[in-house]
Structure formats: C-alpha cells, structure tokens
Design an enzyme around this catalytic site. Structure first.
Site, PDB file in Angstrom:
ATOM      1  N   GLU A  62       0.866  -1.178   0.000  1.00 23.10           N
ATOM      2  CA  GLU A  62       0.000   0.000   0.000  1.00 23.10           C
ATOM      3  C   GLU A  62       0.905   1.231   0.000  1.00 23.10           C
ATOM      4  OE1 GLU A  62      -3.491   2.170   2.701  1.00 23.10           O
ATOM      5  OE2 GLU A  62      -2.674   0.214   3.288  1.00 23.10           O
ATOM      6  N   ARG A 305       5.309 -13.382   9.817  1.00 23.12           N
ATOM      7  CA  ARG A 305       5.966 -12.125   9.474  1.00 23.12           C
ATOM      8  C   ARG A 305       7.356 -12.065  10.095  1.00 23.12           C
ATOM      9  NH1 ARG A 305       2.844  -7.126  11.787  1.00 23.12           N
ATOM     10  NH2 ARG A 305       4.732  -6.119  11.042  1.00 23.12           N
ATOM     11  N   LYS A 315       3.998   0.850   9.920  1.00 23.95           N
ATOM     12  CA  LYS A 315       4.176   2.076   9.132  1.00 23.95           C
ATOM     13  C   LYS A 315       3.586   3.282   9.856  1.00 23.95           C
ATOM     14  CE  LYS A 315       2.954   0.482   4.921  1.00 23.95           C
ATOM     15  NZ  LYS A 315       2.691   0.536   3.458  1.00 23.95           N
TER      16      LYS A 315
END
Length: 601
Positions: A62, A305, A315
């Site tokens: 994104e 992850r 983020k």
C-alpha cells in the site's frame, strides 16, 4: 520436484510454500482455468496475461509509507519463488485509501524493489520479439470493475447498503463470545440497495452516511465474516484517479479481486491475514458464480511475518518517528526502511541472506538484531575494500623522523592490499610522515592489564609501516590528551628485509597528517533500546545513543569512494559513503555494522 526447480544450480531449503506450488504444478491446478461468463469479459481482464498456467505471484504494498525490512522478506519470497518456478511476479499497488497515499510513496516503492534486484518485467515474449510486459499494476486501475462487482453482489442478494452509524455497526457486530445482530437495513430489496449504492457513487450521500456490506452471517464465529464492509464514502483526491470517485473499496474487498483479475496463482500474506482467508474465498466464489472472474481462483497462503528485535515495522509508528522529529526522514540510516538501510550501508545481498536464514514458517517469533548485522558482515567481508580511518584522532609525533629519514618534511610511501584475501583487487598506497593521526584510545600513561598499544617505553608497529617506541605524551590543563610522542625504530618497515627483527605485540592503525582526508563519520546503533519496542510510548523506548558523530581522518584512497560502495574500516567495521554531504561539504561515512556485535557491552 518440478523440472523448473530441479534445474537450479543451488538446492533451496524446503518450506511449505514450495510444497504447495510444486503440488499445484504437478496437478495442473491452474492449467485449465476457465471463465464462467462472457468470453469477451474474460479476454478483457486477461489482457496482457500470458500463459495463465504459470506460477504467478504478486508483491502488493500500500503506497502509504516507505517499505521496511518486513517488506524485504515479502519481496524476496514472492519474486524468488516466481523465478524459481519459471513464473512471474507482479508489483501491485493496493491504492484504495486516498487519504494516506501519495505519489512519493509509489516512486519510493518502485525504487526499493528495483534496488533489491527485482524488475517486475517478464522476459521477451518469443511470439512478439522485442516486446516486453511490464508487470506493474494499481488497484485503482480496477475501480470500474470493482464497482461493477459490487453491483453484481447486490443483484445476486449478497450485499446491501447499511445506513447505521459507525458506532452502531461496531456495537451490533458482537465479539468473540457474542454473535452479531442483523442491521435493520439488511432486509432491503436488491433494487433498493442498488439505487442507494448509485446515490453513494454519485455523491448524494455524506461521508460516513452509508457503507456497502457483504451479506454473509452475523452469527459467524469468525468476526471477519459478519457482514464485512465493501465500500465506504470518502471524498478525497486519489493520486491516480483524481476526483473521479467519492466511494472507495475496502482493502479486504479489493485485494482478492486484484489477485483474480491478474490471474495470481498463489497469494502469499503474513499470518495476521489468516482470519481474512474465508472472506477472500467467499468473495471470489461468488464472483466466479457470476462469471466475473476465472476458475479456479487464486488461493491465499500465510507465513509468519519477520519480527526483528529492536525494530518497529508498523508504518503508522514509523510515520510518527518521522513526523515527531525523532529521526531525519524516512531514509534516516537508523530507520528499518529499505531506504534507511540502503543509506546506512546494507546491501540487497545481505537482506536476502538474512531473509533466507530467517526461514519461511507458519509459526511466529523474534529474530535477534545481531543476526541482521551478521548477514551484512558475511556478505561484505569477501568483497569490501579495506581502508585505515581514525575516528577519534590525536596527533602522534615521531621525534627522530627527520634525523633518520633526511628531513622532517620527507614522506615515506607505504602500501597495503586492497583486500587481504584477494590479491587481484590490487594494492593501495599512502604516505607516512613525521606526524600521524592515531586513535586516542591507543595511548595510556600506565599500561592496563592486557594493553599492548602505546604507553611510555612500549614498541608497536604502525600497520603497514614502521615500528615505533613510545616516549611519552602531552596533556592540557584539564588532563585531555593532545599529543603522543614516539621514536622511529630503524630498519623495521613492513615488507623490507629485517622488518620482523623486532617483535611487537601491538599493531595500530593510523593516517598521516600530510595526506589525511578529513571526514565526518556517523556511528549508528539500534534506534530502540527496548528489545521488542512498540508496546509503550515510542519516545520512552528510543536509544538515546543511536547516533554519534565524529570528525575523523581517512586514508587518501577514500577520496575516490563512490556512494553506496562498502568499505571495511580496519578495526572499526563496515562503512559506506553517505548520499548526503556533511558539515562544510565534508564527505560523510556511515557505519553499517561493527566488526562484531558489541551491543550492550
């Protein structure tokens, strides 16, 4: 093992994703992919897609921030698996949230993926010599189709427009112990819902006045299946579509559609998306029933992850560090962004090695930051040229230099290998004179236990040069060391007959004052002192000693150092020339990692 994988020169460590891909290739899972609806529709959405039977992966960031080390693992995993099995990997921007997305981030992401060594471009198509297929995609390019899919879901009875407030929707959703309750708008007819959706699209309703929801099961034990939102009203200018739309699809609705339209075969996500997989499948099953997408549709697979100690990969929190001024931008060398790691001195090879060593599993956990630095050392040690640099300089004066060398201004040329294990890399030259810069810590008035460097009466070798005997030192009124004195021992120059006639235990690095290159050196440490930061206030978890700046001196060979080229500063670690200029236009060298892990010592 498929032939594509077996042909690789280096055996790859097995993991569950390789097993899935190899099984699908052996079974021909996607070789018979068919469209259930209008063939023209299929041709339109398959445009540019060559050989749908191939493995087709995607990396879908994104564009609301810079990529970080966690993304490096996803980039590596998707692109490498596609390459290993003869497929392709798309770079796709999931740009469905215009309020947080910017063209700056799109450009930075493309640059980071390219820096990592991956071009989302297929090889030349034999059927069309010279033509190339650029595998870069945007979710926003599918907005028309997504809206059409939303209308289809309404007409098929699978979606409705809900005009409850956000608080009301939240309250009626239930929790893990309580089922949700149906919205009072859930029983609307498809015709009513379709008309209301078009009013949303045409800007006739205010932001937040309504959302489009899937009609699934408000009593589902998986909360994600309790009529999730598909579209919301959001008046915001989009970086790609401008002001064309005032409604935008939710990520969970858009992402499966993007995968399907691009004919992705294996959609790899991190474990936090595991609970979203039922909706992913539900949505694509419904669209396949309506003939809007091909069957069999993509499947989602989750892996753990990448969690690294002393690093944050949220983020939102990385943005907070930038906006609150704790760091100097997204590319601050202390940041775990790829831009920051690159500027600090990390290389794509080091990050790929680190990702490979971290493994691909379904179970989570934390990897020690020291493993990241170890991967950097292991990749740089065989290739990094060596150089001598003094970081905390104090002057050493060789008092009998002029007497033995024929004048105080005489300079003696010394040489050293560019790399101690690769003679083919050549040799470097530098001068030795009466005055040289040495490390302040290389002198002590009284010898501490185990200290074999400079103290009165001790002999050491100036590395690649002569043996000297320390005679004393000068300190200022505050006791600060300002000068060290020594005498040259004749006939002891490295590489000459008799050089080893005098045995010494100390060997120190130095730079001659006559040809020293002034340099600003930035010594970076971990940004967070907390082992697993992020649970408290960021400012309280920061390492206040994450950056130390010193004015040092480098050997003259570093005058030709190129930005991004790694060097090993002997004794000190691995450094790289910064892309930014320091005080007074000086060159800036960033420390990527020390010679060994010294954290906490």
């Amino acid at each position: 093992m498929t032939s594509a994988a077996a042909d690789n020169d280096t055996a790859k460590p097995s993991n569950f994703l390789r097993h899935v891909i190899e099984n699908d290739l052996e079974q021909g899972t996607y070789s018979g992919r068919k469209w259930g609806g209008d063939p023209g529709d299929a041709a339109h959405h398959a445009q540019g897609m060559q050989d749908p039977a191939k493995v087709r992966m995607r990396f879908p960031p994104e564009p609301n921030g810079y990529l970080h080390i966690g993304h490096a693992k996803s980039i590596w995993l998707n692109f490498e698996l596609a390459k290993e099995y003869g497929g392709v990997c798309h770079l796709r921007f999931d740009d469905t949230n215009p309020e947080k997305e910017e063209q700056e981030y799109v450009d930075a992401i493309r640059d980071a993926v390219k820096w990592m060594g991956y071009e989302p471009v297929m090889a030349d198509d034999p059927a069309h010599p010279g033509a190339r297929n650029d595998h870069v995609y945007f979710a926003s390019n599918y907005f028309d189709f997504m809206y059409r899919a939303a209308e289809y879901l309404i007409t098929a009875g699978h979606a409705y427009v809900d005009e409850q407030s956000a608080d009301e929707i939240r309250a009626t959703r239930g929790d893990f112990n309580t089922p949700g309750t149906d919205s009072p708008f859930r029983a609307r007819t498809p015709e009513e819902n379709l008309a209301r959706l078009r009013e949303m699209r045409d800007g006739k309703l205010a932001d937040g006045a309504a959302v489009l929801r899937a009609k699934i099961d408000m009593g589902s034990p998986n909360i994600n299946m309790r009529d999730p939102a598909l579209y919301r009203i959001r008046r915001a200018t989009h970086h790609n579509t401008g002001d064309k739309w005032c409604i935008y699809p939710m990520y969970t609705f858009a992402h499966p559609i993007e995968d399907a339209l691009e004919q992705i075969t294996h959609s790899i996500c991190t474990l936090e998306f595991e609970d979203q997989r039922p909706f992913y499948d539900w949505l694509l099953d419904r669209l396949a029933e309506g003939g809007l997408i091909a069957s069999p549709h993509p499947r989602q697979y989750e892996f753990a992850r990448l969690n690294v100690t002393h690093i944050i990969t949220s983020k939102r929190k990385l943005r907070q560090l930038v906006e609150d001024g704790h760091v100097d931008g997204w590319d601050d060398p202390r940041m775990p962004t790829l831009a920051g790691l690159r500027r600090r001195g990390y290389t794509p090879d080091a990050l790929k090695l680190f990702c490979e060593r971290s493994g691909v599993t379904k179970s989570g956990g934390w990897i020690d930051y020291a493993s990241l630095e170890a991967a950097l050392r292991d990749t740089l040690d065989p290739i990094a040229p060596r150089a001598m640099v003094v970081l905390d300089p104090v002057k050493l004066v060789i008092t009998n230099w002029g007497e033995l060398m024929g004048g105080d201004d005489v300079l003696d040329e010394c040489t050293a290998p560019v790399h101690p294990h690769h003679a083919e890399m050549g040799r470097r030259t530098f001068k030795l004179g009466r005055e040289v810069w040495i490390e302040r810590t290389d002198y002590e008035d009284v010898q501490p236990k185990g200290f074999f460097r400079l103290f009165p009466g001790n002999k050491v070798r100036l590395k690649y040069g002569h043996v000297i005997e320390c005679t004393g030192a000068t300190r200022d009124a505050d006791g600060k060391l300002v000068e060290v004195q020594a005498r040259l021992v004749p006939d002891t120059k490295s590489g000459t007959p008799g050089a080893d006639a005098i045995k010494v235990k100390g060997n120190i690095t130095w730079v001659a004052a006559a040809d020293a290159l002034p340099a600003e050196v930035r010594l970076y440490e971990r940004l967070f002192a907390a082992t697993q930061p992020g649970s408290g206030e960021l400012q309280d978890e920061l390492n206040r000693d994450s950056l130390a700046v010193t004015q040092g001196y480098a050997e003259p060979a570093l005058a030709s150092a190129a930005q991004g080229a790694p060097y090993q500063f002997e004794r000190h670690g691995y450094f790289v020339l910064d892309s930014h200029v320091g005080a007074d236009g000086q060159r800036v060298f960033n420390r990527a990692a020390g010679m060994r892990d010294s954290w906490g010592k």
